[in-house]
Design an enzyme around this catalytic site. Structure first.
Site, PDB file in Angstrom:
ATOM      1  CD1 TRP A 282      -7.465 -12.886   8.080  1.00  0.00           C
ATOM      2  CD2 TRP A 282      -8.252 -10.823   8.459  1.00  0.00           C
ATOM      3  NE1 TRP A 282      -8.335 -12.585   7.066  1.00  0.00           N
ATOM      4  CE2 TRP A 282      -8.832 -11.318   7.269  1.00  0.00           C
ATOM      5  CE3 TRP A 282      -8.594  -9.545   8.894  1.00  0.00           C
ATOM      6  CZ2 TRP A 282      -9.745 -10.573   6.518  1.00  0.00           C
ATOM      7  CZ3 TRP A 282      -9.497  -8.809   8.143  1.00  0.00           C
ATOM      8  CH2 TRP A 282     -10.058  -9.323   6.972  1.00  0.00           C
TER       9      TRP A 282
ATOM     10  CG  ASP B 193      -4.760  -1.218  10.287  1.00  0.00           C
ATOM     11  OD1 ASP B 193      -4.673  -2.136  11.130  1.00  0.00           O
ATOM     12  OD2 ASP B 193      -5.588  -1.250   9.350  1.00  0.00           O
TER      13      ASP B 193
ATOM     14  CD1 TRP C 198      -3.568  -4.839   8.365  1.00  0.00           C
ATOM     15  CD2 TRP C 198      -2.836  -5.296   6.299  1.00  0.00           C
ATOM     16  NE1 TRP C 198      -3.587  -6.203   8.206  1.00  0.00           N
ATOM     17  CE2 TRP C 198      -3.154  -6.507   6.956  1.00  0.00           C
ATOM     18  CE3 TRP C 198      -2.360  -5.331   4.994  1.00  0.00           C
ATOM     19  CZ2 TRP C 198      -3.005  -7.748   6.334  1.00  0.00           C
ATOM     20  CZ3 TRP C 198      -2.215  -6.571   4.379  1.00  0.00           C
ATOM     21  CH2 TRP C 198      -2.545  -7.757   5.041  1.00  0.00           C
ATOM     22  CB  THR C 199       1.180   0.848   5.064  1.00  0.00           C
ATOM     23  OG1 THR C 199       1.186   0.183   3.796  1.00  0.00           O
ATOM     24  CG2 THR C 199       2.096   0.118   6.025  1.00  0.00           C
ATOM     25  CD  GLU C 200      -5.023  -0.424   3.864  1.00  0.00           C
ATOM     26  OE1 GLU C 200      -4.291  -0.432   4.886  1.00  0.00           O
ATOM     27  OE2 GLU C 200      -5.753  -1.385   3.531  1.00  0.00           O
TER      28      GLU C 200
ATOM     29  CE1 TYR D  86      -4.933  -8.075  11.431  1.00  0.00           C
ATOM     30  CE2 TYR D  86      -6.114  -6.618   9.935  1.00  0.00           C
ATOM     31  CZ  TYR D  86      -5.550  -7.843  10.210  1.00  0.00           C
ATOM     32  OH  TYR D  86      -5.608  -8.839   9.272  1.00  0.00           O
TER      33      TYR D  86
ATOM     34  CG  HIS E  16      -5.883  -8.273  -1.380  1.00  0.00           C
ATOM     35  ND1 HIS E  16      -6.098  -6.967  -1.016  1.00  0.00           N
ATOM     36  CD2 HIS E  16      -6.640  -9.021  -0.539  1.00  0.00           C
ATOM     37  CE1 HIS E  16      -6.930  -6.934   0.021  1.00  0.00           C
ATOM     38  NE2 HIS E  16      -7.283  -8.160   0.318  1.00  0.00           N
TER      39      HIS E  16
ATOM     40  CG  ASP F 152      -2.902  -5.756  -1.268  1.00  0.00           C
ATOM     41  OD1 ASP F 152      -3.984  -5.654  -1.869  1.00  0.00           O
ATOM     42  OD2 ASP F 152      -2.807  -6.201  -0.108  1.00  0.00           O
TER      43      ASP F 152
ATOM     44  CG  ASP G  31      -6.270 -11.278   2.345  1.00  0.00           C
ATOM     45  OD1 ASP G  31      -5.542 -11.722   1.428  1.00  0.00           O
ATOM     46  OD2 ASP G  31      -6.243 -10.098   2.729  1.00  0.00           O
ATOM     47  CD  GLU G  32      -9.944  -8.036   3.097  1.00  0.00           C
ATOM     48  OE1 GLU G  32     -10.542  -7.456   4.026  1.00  0.00           O
ATOM     49  OE2 GLU G  32      -8.944  -7.539   2.541  1.00  0.00           O
TER      50      GLU G  32
ATOM     51  NE  ARG H  59      -3.472  -2.750   0.271  1.00  0.00           N
ATOM     52  CZ  ARG H  59      -4.029  -3.479   1.250  1.00  0.00           C
ATOM     53  NH1 ARG H  59      -3.379  -3.689   2.399  1.00  0.00           N
ATOM     54  NH2 ARG H  59      -5.211  -4.027   1.069  1.00  0.00           N
TER      55      ARG H  59
HETATM   56  C1  ACM Z   1      -6.475  -8.945   5.982  1.00  0.00           C
HETATM   57  O1  ACM Z   1      -6.470  -8.097   6.881  1.00  0.00           O
HETATM   58  N1  ACM Z   1      -7.154  -8.754   4.862  1.00  0.00           N
HETATM   59  C2  ACM Z   1      -5.724 -10.168   6.124  1.00  0.00           C
END
Ligand code: ACM
Length: 540
Positions: A380, A407, A455-457, A405, A247, A176, A313-314, A147
């Site tokens: 997670w 973030d 996570w660095t968004e 997390y 992703h 990603d 994931d996702e 990110r």
């Molecule tokens: C995640 O936070 N999507 C692993």
């Protein structure tokens, strides 16, 4: 009373001290080389003393490995004895010795964390006896460099920060939707196209702000070799993550044939410039499998880790539902639905990695539609995935978002920069318990350990990463290393007392942590929209 972080199993100080001086020698036994080099490099720089090699126990720091320590405390355990004329650091193995060396530096005081000597400084170690060993073998930090890219020297700095907190697994989130960060020689467009974007959403995705400067960067294969070797010298394993089949928009932007070309025009996609869960996922074709086998072949050459993370994931299933190609694959394989198609996709790489002596790790979505044999789960979305996996006999790394997390915002105050999700304070992290009470003792043995995820968004540079990560990583490190009692019984007041000694260590290292009194003016981001959520998180 010592002020060590993470808290050792046993520590006692006595009156008196050992004085480090220009004649102090390092006397290293077999297997002590990495600790000797590290001590000479760091303490040599901080004190200005040569710490020359020696062979006599007089006026020296003895570094060695002893089978009694191995037997009592395991390979990562150590004993540290500071006597008035000599210091013994004894490891159960090379890693234990290195963690003992880290403790030695903490005992010297915050100036031992500087990189050049201060004038007129005396270097005194209090007479001390420490016996120590970790609770968990997996004490992880995940850093998302996709990110926002963190240049190589920032990653090396984080490895030093991890070592200083006795953390030993660096989960390197390399790909990603917003960027592909590792050079793959057979697919040059992954970095030529996939490693940069023209602009970036500033703040949460609902923010109207854009940063219109291009953002990018990637690690060459030699950069990766340097990172892996630097980590190994510090007894840290680097676990790379290539996130599939979701992703993946940066990869699809580089090689449009990887996407669902029968659903959308994938040639119109570029590296994503905003945040969220992206619908543009990989096509479940033979071409995609062969392409990623090529990626993983180069990756296995670079990363000796037993564990290789494939994300999982996702992955929204909308395109697969619409895609005649994906539907034909479901039919041909006799699968029930798109979830089983994802399982098949992950299962392919599980077998592929197993055949090469490695173990697949994936986010807990890899449980949906059936879990691949031998796979390890990063739990997670709370504890549940981890509980299910452990009960089925799979190993687990506990990293529930509700707890670790980083973030997520640290305080409810208005000044918190770009606040995301629920408040998770230093104390909340300190009271995180990696092993859920529902597991039996046998099931609990599948919990390899715990991991904090960054996570660095909304972390556009390394000062923002420092702010979100510290001081909470110090609390996390203690949870992962120390034999703490149950969460409610943990002595947070004592941790805070030790933190008053730890903040000066972080200051000396130049870590831009969140001060206990709140963000400094330049740590605020006034007017940049976050997405705070009220109340405690569910599944807390
Ligand atoms: C995640 O936070 N999507 C692993």
């Amino acid at each position: 009373m010592t002020d060590l972080i993470p808290l050792p199993r046993y520590a006692h100080t006595y009156r008196g001290h050992f004085e480090l001086g220009p004649d102090t020698r390092l006397v290293a036994g077999e297997g002590a080389g990495a600790s000797e080099r590290w001590l000479r490099g760091t303490l040599g720089a901080a004190t200005g003393f040569p710490l020359a090699p020696g062979d006599s126990p007089e006026n020296g720091i003895q570094l060695y490995i002893h089978p009694m320590v191995t037997k009592d405390l395991g390979p990562e355990g150590y004993r540290l004895m500071v006597l008035s004329h000599t210091v013994h650091v004894v490891g159960g193995g090379p890693a234990g010795l290195f963690w003992g060396a880290q403790t030695l530096r903490q005992l010297l005081g915050p100036d031992a964390f500087r990189r050049a000597p201060l004038p007129g400084r005396e270097w005194r170690l209090p007479l001390t006896h420490v016996q120590d060993s970790p609770r968990f073998r997996w004490r992880g930090l995940m850093l998302d460099v996709a990110r926002h890219f963190m240049p190589k020297e920032g990653v090396l700095r984080y490895l030093d920060l991890m070592a200083g907190h006795k953390l030993n697994v660096f989960h390197f989130h390399l790909t990603d939707d917003q960027g592909w960060r590792v050079q793959i020689k057979r697919y040059p467009k992954l970095t030529e196209i996939g490693s940069w974007r023209a602009r970036t959403k500033f703040g949460h995705r609902a923010s109207p702000l854009w940063d219109d400067k291009p953002h990018g960067g990637y690690y060459t294969q030699d950069d990766i070799r340097e990172i892996v070797a630097y980590a190994a010298e510090r007894h840290i394993t680097v676990v790379p993550e290539i996130d599939v089949p979701g992703h993946s928009q940066a990869a699809i932007a580089a090689y449009p044939e990887l996407g669902n070309t029968d659903v959308i025009d994938t040639t119109s996609l570029s590296v994503w410039d905003t945040w969220g869960i992206n619908p543009n996922v990989l096509a479940p074709t033979d071409n995609t499998l062969r392409f990623y086998e090529g990626v993983f072949e180069e990756l296995l050459d670079l990363f000796p880790s037993e564990f290789i993370h494939v994300g999982g994931d996702e992955c929204p299933k909308d395109q697969w539902k619409q895609s005649p190609t994906a539907q034909a694959r479901i039919g041909e394989l006799g699968l029930a639905d798109e979830d089983e198609l994802q399982s098949w996709f992950i299962g392919h790489f599980d077998k592929w990695l197993s055949a090469r002596g490695r173990r697949l790790v994936g986010w807990d979505e890899i449980l949906e539609g059936g879990l691949a044999d031998g796979a390890v789960v990063s739990s997670w979305r709370g504890y549940e995935g981890g509980i299910t996996a452990a009960r089925a006999g799979h190993d687990v790394v506990m990293c529930p978002e509700q707890h670790v997390y980083l973030d997520w915002r640290q305080d409810a105050g208005e000044d918190e920069p770009v606040p995301i999700a629920h408040v998770r304070t230093l104390e909340d992290v300190y009271r995180f318990e990696p092993v859920p009470a529902q597991l039996t003792e046998a099931e609990a043995r599948h919990v390899l350990g715990a991991q904090a995820n960054v996570w660095t968004e909304v972390m556009e540079d390394h000062a923002r990463v420092d702010y979100q990560t510290f001081p909470r990583l110090a609390a996390f490190a203690e949870v992962a290393w120390s034999a703490l009692p149950a969460p409610a019984e943990r002595d947070f007041a004592d941790f805070e007392r030790r933190m008053t000694a730890h903040y000066p260590r972080l200051d000396a290292l130049g870590v831009a942590y969140r001060p206990p009194t709140g963000p400094l003016p330049w740590q605020r981001r006034p007017g940049v929209l976050g997405r705070p959520k009220d109340g405690p998180p569910s599944n807390a």
